[in-house]
Design a protein around this motif. Structure first.
Motif, PDB file in Angstrom:
ATOM      1  N   SER A   1       0.818  -1.212   0.000  1.00  9.94           N
ATOM      2  CA  SER A   1       0.000   0.000   0.000  1.00  9.94           C
ATOM      3  C   SER A   1       0.856   1.267   0.000  1.00  9.94           C
ATOM      4  O   SER A   1       0.310   2.360  -0.083  1.00  9.94           O
ATOM      5  CB  SER A   1      -0.929   0.003   1.222  1.00  9.94           C
ATOM      6  N   GLY A   2       2.160   1.142   0.109  1.00  8.81           N
ATOM      7  CA  GLY A   2       3.042   2.296   0.064  1.00  8.81           C
ATOM      8  C   GLY A   2       3.468   2.808   1.427  1.00  8.81           C
ATOM      9  O   GLY A   2       4.232   3.760   1.535  1.00  8.81           O
ATOM     10  N   ARG A   3       2.995   2.164   2.493  1.00  9.10           N
ATOM     11  CA  ARG A   3       3.380   2.570   3.844  1.00  9.10           C
ATOM     12  C   ARG A   3       4.827   2.168   4.087  1.00  9.10           C
ATOM     13  O   ARG A   3       5.262   1.086   3.741  1.00  9.10           O
ATOM     14  CB  ARG A   3       2.463   1.888   4.858  1.00  9.10           C
ATOM     15  N   SER A   4       5.587   3.054   4.685  1.00  6.51           N
ATOM     16  CA  SER A   4       7.000   2.814   4.925  1.00  6.51           C
ATOM     17  C   SER A   4       7.182   2.007   6.212  1.00  6.51           C
ATOM     18  O   SER A   4       6.556   2.296   7.237  1.00  6.51           O
ATOM     19  CB  SER A   4       7.727   4.146   5.043  1.00  6.51           C
ATOM     20  N   ILE A   5       8.025   0.990   6.164  1.00 10.27           N
ATOM     21  CA  ILE A   5       8.318   0.150   7.325  1.00 10.27           C
ATOM     22  C   ILE A   5       9.678   0.571   7.861  1.00 10.27           C
ATOM     23  O   ILE A   5      10.651   0.622   7.105  1.00 10.27           O
ATOM     24  CB  ILE A   5       8.328  -1.336   6.952  1.00 10.27           C
ATOM     25  N   PRO A   6       9.786   0.872   9.156  1.00 10.82           N
ATOM     26  CA  PRO A   6      11.097   1.269   9.694  1.00 10.82           C
ATOM     27  C   PRO A   6      12.072   0.093   9.673  1.00 10.82           C
ATOM     28  O   PRO A   6      11.692  -1.056   9.870  1.00 10.82           O
ATOM     29  CB  PRO A   6      10.785   1.711  11.128  1.00 10.82           C
ATOM     30  N   ARG A   7      13.326   0.402   9.429  1.00 12.55           N
ATOM     31  CA  ARG A   7      14.358  -0.629   9.377  1.00 12.55           C
ATOM     32  C   ARG A   7      14.663  -1.128  10.783  1.00 12.55           C
ATOM     33  O   ARG A   7      14.516  -0.413  11.768  1.00 12.55           O
ATOM     34  CB  ARG A   7      15.612  -0.065   8.737  1.00 12.55           C
ATOM     35  N   ASP A   8      15.121  -2.361  10.850  1.00 13.27           N
ATOM     36  CA  ASP A   8      15.525  -2.950  12.117  1.00 13.27           C
ATOM     37  C   ASP A   8      16.799  -2.250  12.584  1.00 13.27           C
ATOM     38  O   ASP A   8      17.790  -2.206  11.846  1.00 13.27           O
ATOM     39  CB  ASP A   8      15.767  -4.439  11.929  1.00 13.27           C
ATOM     40  N   PRO A   9      16.822  -1.693  13.807  1.00 13.25           N
ATOM     41  CA  PRO A   9      18.027  -0.987  14.257  1.00 13.25           C
ATOM     42  C   PRO A   9      19.238  -1.905  14.418  1.00 13.25           C
ATOM     43  O   PRO A   9      20.373  -1.437  14.456  1.00 13.25           O
ATOM     44  CB  PRO A   9      17.618  -0.360  15.587  1.00 13.25           C
ATOM     45  N   LEU A  10      19.016  -3.199  14.498  1.00 10.57           N
ATOM     46  CA  LEU A  10      20.134  -4.136  14.615  1.00 10.57           C
ATOM     47  C   LEU A  10      20.941  -4.191  13.321  1.00 10.57           C
ATOM     48  O   LEU A  10      22.139  -4.488  13.341  1.00 10.57           O
ATOM     49  CB  LEU A  10      19.615  -5.531  14.969  1.00 10.57           C
ATOM     50  N   GLN A  11      20.330  -3.882  12.194  1.00 11.65           N
ATOM     51  CA  GLN A  11      20.991  -3.980  10.897  1.00 11.65           C
ATOM     52  C   GLN A  11      21.762  -2.707  10.547  1.00 11.65           C
ATOM     53  O   GLN A  11      21.678  -2.186   9.443  1.00 11.65           O
ATOM     54  CB  GLN A  11      19.958  -4.296   9.809  1.00 11.65           C
ATOM     55  N   SER A  12      22.521  -2.215  11.501  1.00 20.26           N
ATOM     56  CA  SER A  12      23.400  -1.065  11.283  1.00 20.26           C
ATOM     57  C   SER A  12      24.651  -1.268  12.139  1.00 20.26           C
ATOM     58  O   SER A  12      24.678  -2.118  13.036  1.00 20.26           O
ATOM     59  CB  SER A  12      22.692   0.238  11.673  1.00 20.26           C
ATOM     60  N   ALA A  13      25.680  -0.488  11.866  1.00 23.11           N
ATOM     61  CA  ALA A  13      26.936  -0.637  12.612  1.00 23.11           C
ATOM     62  C   ALA A  13      26.734  -0.306  14.088  1.00 23.11           C
ATOM     63  O   ALA A  13      27.220  -1.023  14.972  1.00 23.11           O
ATOM     64  CB  ALA A  13      28.014   0.253  12.007  1.00 23.11           C
ATOM     65  N   GLU A  14      26.004   0.758  14.366  1.00 24.30           N
ATOM     66  CA  GLU A  14      25.778   1.149  15.764  1.00 24.30           C
ATOM     67  C   GLU A  14      24.923   0.111  16.493  1.00 24.30           C
ATOM     68  O   GLU A  14      25.215  -0.271  17.627  1.00 24.30           O
ATOM     69  CB  GLU A  14      25.095   2.510  15.800  1.00 24.30           C
ATOM     70  N   GLY A  15      23.872  -0.360  15.825  1.00 17.93           N
ATOM     71  CA  GLY A  15      23.019  -1.368  16.441  1.00 17.93           C
ATOM     72  C   GLY A  15      23.752  -2.666  16.699  1.00 17.93           C
ATOM     73  O   GLY A  15      23.574  -3.300  17.737  1.00 17.93           O
ATOM     74  N   TRP A  16      24.617  -3.061  15.753  1.00 18.01           N
ATOM     75  CA  TRP A  16      25.355  -4.308  15.944  1.00 18.01           C
ATOM     76  C   TRP A  16      26.377  -4.164  17.063  1.00 18.01           C
ATOM     77  O   TRP A  16      26.605  -5.111  17.816  1.00 18.01           O
ATOM     78  CB  TRP A  16      26.024  -4.724  14.640  1.00 18.01           C
ATOM     79  N   ASN A  17      27.001  -3.000  17.201  1.00 18.82           N
ATOM     80  CA  ASN A  17      27.939  -2.790  18.310  1.00 18.82           C
ATOM     81  C   ASN A  17      27.216  -2.862  19.644  1.00 18.82           C
ATOM     82  O   ASN A  17      27.742  -3.415  20.617  1.00 18.82           O
ATOM     83  CB  ASN A  17      28.649  -1.452  18.153  1.00 18.82           C
ATOM     84  N   LYS A  18      26.014  -2.295  19.718  1.00 14.46           N
ATOM     85  CA  LYS A  18      25.229  -2.403  20.957  1.00 14.46           C
ATOM     86  C   LYS A  18      24.850  -3.855  21.238  1.00 14.46           C
ATOM     87  O   LYS A  18      24.872  -4.309  22.382  1.00 14.46           O
ATOM     88  CB  LYS A  18      23.968  -1.548  20.850  1.00 14.46           C
ATOM     89  N   PHE A  19      24.513  -4.582  20.179  1.00 14.29           N
ATOM     90  CA  PHE A  19      24.168  -5.995  20.347  1.00 14.29           C
ATOM     91  C   PHE A  19      25.357  -6.783  20.885  1.00 14.29           C
ATOM     92  O   PHE A  19      25.216  -7.594  21.807  1.00 14.29           O
ATOM     93  CB  PHE A  19      23.703  -6.577  19.005  1.00 14.29           C
ATOM     94  N   ALA A  20      26.548  -6.550  20.333  1.00 14.01           N
ATOM     95  CA  ALA A  20      27.745  -7.259  20.790  1.00 14.01           C
ATOM     96  C   ALA A  20      28.085  -6.889  22.235  1.00 14.01           C
ATOM     97  O   ALA A  20      28.470  -7.758  23.031  1.00 14.01           O
ATOM     98  CB  ALA A  20      28.921  -6.957  19.869  1.00 14.01           C
ATOM     99  N   ALA A  21      27.912  -5.608  22.591  1.00  9.23           N
ATOM    100  CA  ALA A  21      28.172  -5.200  23.977  1.00  9.23           C
ATOM    101  C   ALA A  21      27.174  -5.849  24.923  1.00  9.23           C
ATOM    102  O   ALA A  21      27.541  -6.323  26.007  1.00  9.23           O
ATOM    103  CB  ALA A  21      28.107  -3.678  24.094  1.00  9.23           C
ATOM    104  N   GLY A  22      25.916  -5.895  24.528  1.00 12.45           N
ATOM    105  CA  GLY A  22      24.905  -6.562  25.355  1.00 12.45           C
ATOM    106  C   GLY A  22      25.173  -8.046  25.484  1.00 12.45           C
ATOM    107  O   GLY A  22      24.970  -8.640  26.545  1.00 12.45           O
TER     108      GLY A  22
END
Length: 194
Positions: A150-171
């Motif tokens: 329908s054209g509605r935008s879905i926000p990207r998963d924050p884990l799929q970025s360098a900052e998100g992955w660094n937070k994931f590894a720290a956690g």
């Protein structure tokens, strides 16, 4: 060249008149195509996706279970996802080192060595997660957005970025070391393990 040689008769080889010629009968067997219900098919009928849809993978029960795993919960921050996954891994890695480690027969030392080894494996896995994140998310170029039909935008998963992955590894590191510490508490302080 070979066909020319085979077409010429070979001298000296003829059928003996004493032996009667054998009759050979030929029977042709053909497989009949029967339409069967295919249980395993490519997802959406597209074989180029590289994913098969089976009764297990397309089951609503399996889909609900996989959606509730911490790695796929997009509403939770990457740090908390890493802590949850790290806690499970840190606590479960201690047991095999206690029971099957090289110091398993030494009284009172097997538990401590198992907890230290579990924590060391968590640190190695954290280093591997960091290396994977550094290699996978090298370029922070323009991100292509995901939209619905329908054209509605879905926000990207924050884990799929360098900052998100660094937070994931720290956690993961904090959770894994906490899980190994909980394994130490269970084996040394609380009387639930003997």
């Amino acid at each position: 060249m070979a066909s020319a040689l085979l077409a010429k008769p070979v001298l000296g080889l003829t059928r003996s008149a004493a032996l009667p010629a054998r009759r050979t009968s030929s029977l042709v067997v053909r497989a009949q195509r029967i339409e069967k219900a295919q249980v395993i098919q490519p997802v959406n009928g597209d074989p180029f996706i590289g994913m098969l849809e089976t009764p297990v993978t397309s089951s609503p029960l399996v889909a609900a279970y996989l959606s509730n795993l911490p790695a796929y919960r997009t509403g939770v921050s990457p740090l908390l996802r890493g802590v949850e996954i790290g806690l499970a891994h840190g606590f479960l890695l201690v047991g095999p080192f206690i029971k099957y480690g090289p110091l398993r027969n030494v009284e009172g030392v097997a538990e401590i060595a198992g907890c230290i080894n579990g924590a060391a494996v968590v640190l190695l896995l954290t280093a591997c997660l960091s290396i994977y994140g550094a290699v996978t998310f090298q370029s922070e170029g323009p991100q292509v957005g995901i939209k619905t039909l329908s054209g509605r935008s879905i926000p990207r998963d924050p884990l799929q970025s360098a900052e998100g992955w660094n937070k994931f590894a720290a956690g993961f590191a904090v959770g894994g070391l906490s899980g190994a510490a909980w394994g130490y508490i269970m084996t040394q302080v609380l009387p639930y393990y003997s």
